[in-house]
Write a protein that holds these residues in place. Structure first.
Motif, PDB file in Angstrom:
ATOM      1  N   CYS A 101       0.851  -1.154   0.155  1.00 46.56           N
ATOM      2  CA  CYS A 101       0.065   0.065   0.140  1.00 46.56           C
ATOM      3  C   CYS A 101       1.100   1.201   0.044  1.00 46.56           C
ATOM      4  CB  CYS A 101      -0.967   0.102   1.292  1.00 46.56           C
ATOM      5  SG  CYS A 101      -2.332  -1.073   0.864  1.00 46.56           S
ATOM      6  N   LEU A 102       2.060   0.918   0.636  1.00 42.09           N
ATOM      7  CA  LEU A 102       2.870   2.310   0.773  1.00 42.09           C
ATOM      8  C   LEU A 102       3.481   2.608  -0.620  1.00 42.09           C
ATOM      9  CD1 LEU A 102       4.395   4.655   1.902  1.00 42.09           C
ATOM     10  CD2 LEU A 102       6.189   2.967   2.694  1.00 42.09           C
ATOM     11  N   ALA A 103       3.813   1.495  -1.384  1.00 39.28           N
ATOM     12  CA  ALA A 103       4.215   1.765  -2.881  1.00 39.28           C
ATOM     13  C   ALA A 103       3.018   2.212  -3.671  1.00 39.28           C
ATOM     14  CB  ALA A 103       4.690   0.115  -3.162  1.00 39.28           C
ATOM     15  N   GLN A 104       1.995   1.769  -3.537  1.00 44.52           N
ATOM     16  CA  GLN A 104       0.813   2.101  -4.376  1.00 44.52           C
ATOM     17  C   GLN A 104       0.599   3.642  -4.058  1.00 44.52           C
ATOM     18  OE1 GLN A 104      -2.556  -0.505  -3.163  1.00 44.52           O
ATOM     19  NE2 GLN A 104      -1.423  -2.124  -4.345  1.00 44.52           N
ATOM     20  N   TRP A 105       0.674   4.101  -2.760  1.00 42.78           N
ATOM     21  CA  TRP A 105       0.383   5.406  -2.293  1.00 42.78           C
ATOM     22  C   TRP A 105       1.555   6.314  -3.082  1.00 42.78           C
ATOM     23  CZ3 TRP A 105       3.082   9.487  -0.423  1.00 42.78           C
ATOM     24  CH2 TRP A 105       2.247  10.563  -0.171  1.00 42.78           C
ATOM     25  N   SER A 106       2.590   6.061  -3.018  1.00 45.78           N
ATOM     26  CA  SER A 106       4.043   6.634  -3.816  1.00 45.78           C
ATOM     27  C   SER A 106       3.713   6.778  -5.298  1.00 45.78           C
ATOM     28  CB  SER A 106       5.183   6.110  -3.272  1.00 45.78           C
ATOM     29  OG  SER A 106       5.414   5.904  -2.060  1.00 45.78           O
ATOM     30  N   ASP A 135       9.539   8.045  -5.891  1.00 48.92           N
ATOM     31  CA  ASP A 135       9.753   6.930  -7.171  1.00 48.92           C
ATOM     32  C   ASP A 135      10.280   5.703  -6.460  1.00 48.92           C
ATOM     33  OD1 ASP A 135       9.446   6.235  -9.825  1.00 48.92           O
ATOM     34  OD2 ASP A 135      11.843   6.496  -9.742  1.00 48.92           O
ATOM     35  N   ALA A 136      11.425   5.869  -5.981  1.00 44.86           N
ATOM     36  CA  ALA A 136      12.034   4.691  -5.349  1.00 44.86           C
ATOM     37  C   ALA A 136      10.902   3.809  -4.578  1.00 44.86           C
ATOM     38  CB  ALA A 136      13.225   5.079  -4.447  1.00 44.86           C
ATOM     39  N   PHE A 137      10.114   4.413  -3.564  1.00 48.37           N
ATOM     40  CA  PHE A 137       9.288   3.884  -2.736  1.00 48.37           C
ATOM     41  C   PHE A 137       8.299   3.149  -3.260  1.00 48.37           C
ATOM     42  CE2 PHE A 137       9.502   7.074   1.117  1.00 48.37           C
ATOM     43  CZ  PHE A 137      11.119   6.865   1.234  1.00 48.37           C
ATOM     44  N   LEU A 155       7.755   1.761   9.048  1.00 49.17           N
ATOM     45  CA  LEU A 155       7.071   2.906   9.738  1.00 49.17           C
ATOM     46  C   LEU A 155       8.266   4.244   9.113  1.00 49.17           C
ATOM     47  CD1 LEU A 155       6.568   1.430  13.296  1.00 49.17           C
ATOM     48  CD2 LEU A 155       4.846   2.297  11.396  1.00 49.17           C
ATOM     49  N   GLU A 156       9.491   3.963   9.285  1.00 48.83           N
ATOM     50  CA  GLU A 156      10.331   5.084   8.743  1.00 48.83           C
ATOM     51  C   GLU A 156       9.958   5.683   7.597  1.00 48.83           C
ATOM     52  OE1 GLU A 156      14.468   3.716   9.330  1.00 48.83           O
ATOM     53  OE2 GLU A 156      14.200   3.802  11.531  1.00 48.83           O
ATOM     54  N   LEU A 157       9.900   4.503   6.443  1.00 51.02           N
ATOM     55  CA  LEU A 157       9.168   4.748   4.899  1.00 51.02           C
ATOM     56  C   LEU A 157       8.250   5.774   5.027  1.00 51.02           C
ATOM     57  CD1 LEU A 157      10.446   1.703   3.059  1.00 51.02           C
ATOM     58  CD2 LEU A 157      11.675   3.829   3.170  1.00 51.02           C
ATOM     59  N   ALA A 158       7.239   5.153   5.853  1.00 48.31           N
ATOM     60  CA  ALA A 158       5.688   5.785   5.907  1.00 48.31           C
ATOM     61  C   ALA A 158       5.997   7.003   6.350  1.00 48.31           C
ATOM     62  CB  ALA A 158       5.012   5.022   6.724  1.00 48.31           C
ATOM     63  N   GLU A 159       6.747   7.507   7.358  1.00 46.36           N
ATOM     64  CA  GLU A 159       6.807   8.913   8.019  1.00 46.36           C
ATOM     65  C   GLU A 159       7.538   9.836   6.816  1.00 46.36           C
ATOM     66  OE1 GLU A 159       7.001  12.279  10.278  1.00 46.36           O
ATOM     67  OE2 GLU A 159       5.809  10.744   9.994  1.00 46.36           O
ATOM     68  N   HIS A 160       8.534   9.267   6.339  1.00 53.92           N
ATOM     69  CA  HIS A 160       9.349   9.702   5.019  1.00 53.92           C
ATOM     70  C   HIS A 160       8.349  10.302   4.031  1.00 53.92           C
ATOM     71  CE1 HIS A 160      13.162  10.811   3.292  1.00 53.92           C
ATOM     72  NE2 HIS A 160      12.735  10.589   1.790  1.00 53.92           N
TER      73      HIS A 160
END
Length: 183
Positions: A101-106, A135-137, A155-160
């Motif tokens: 989902c984080l990848a899809q959000w990005s 783009d990397a996410f 969690l760190e990637l989501a905050e980033h």
């Protein structure tokens, strides 16, 4: 109002949407962060297209989408910096689905940012940098779903991603300085 992923996911399922709530949230965030805005009817058309709905959204989804738009814009523009990325909670999804989902959000963010048509000329350096991060996410995946470090890294990637969205919003939505008056 803060949108909950689980409520959105249930409505998406009932409405037969082909993109996740995270993907649409990312798209709208990227679109608004670019400095563009949509009239309510135009937003519904864009959402229908992005969600790959064959017909106009039915009343419950339509009402939700209007709240969705207002919530994202308020989150981005509010002084409290309470904006959050719409991702499933730990109790709603395993780490694999959360990363997906984080990848899809990005990816959605980048799609929305590009679809806005606001990019003309040079993009500010800090904005360009976070767009590259997103783009990397958008290609994120887990090598080992059992790695105990996954949750912390997620969690760190989501905050980033959250800070990246705010960085782009503030970089692309600067208000013009007030004209100086001479007395």
């Amino acid at each position: 109002m803060t949108i909950e992923f689980s409520a959105a996911a249930d409505l998406w399922l009932e409405s037969r949407c082909y993109q996740t709530p995270s993907a649409l949230h990312g798209w709208l965030t990227g679109y608004l962060a670019s400095g563009a805005r949509l009239k309510p009817a135009d937003w519904l058309v864009e959402a229908q297209e992005y969600l790959e709905l064959e017909e106009a959204p039915e009343a419950p989804l339509q009402a939700f989408l209007q709240t969705f738009y207002d919530d994202v814009l308020l989150g981005l523009s509010g002084e409290s910096m309470e904006f959050s990325v719409l991702l499933p909670a730990d109790e709603d999804a395993d780490i694999d689905e959360q990363v997906e989902c984080l990848a899809q959000w990005s990816k959605g963010f980048l799609d929305g940012f590009g679809a806005s048509g606001q990019i003309q000329g040079k993009v500010p350096e800090d904005v360009l940098e976070v767009l590259q991060d997103l783009d990397a996410f958008s290609q994120a995946s887990l090598d080992d779903p059992q790695d105990p470090q996954n949750e912390m890294l997620y969690l760190e990637l989501a905050e980033h991603a959250r800070v990246a969205a705010l960085t782009v919003f503030y970089g692309m939505n600067k208000t013009a300085p007030a004209p100086k008056t001479l007395h």
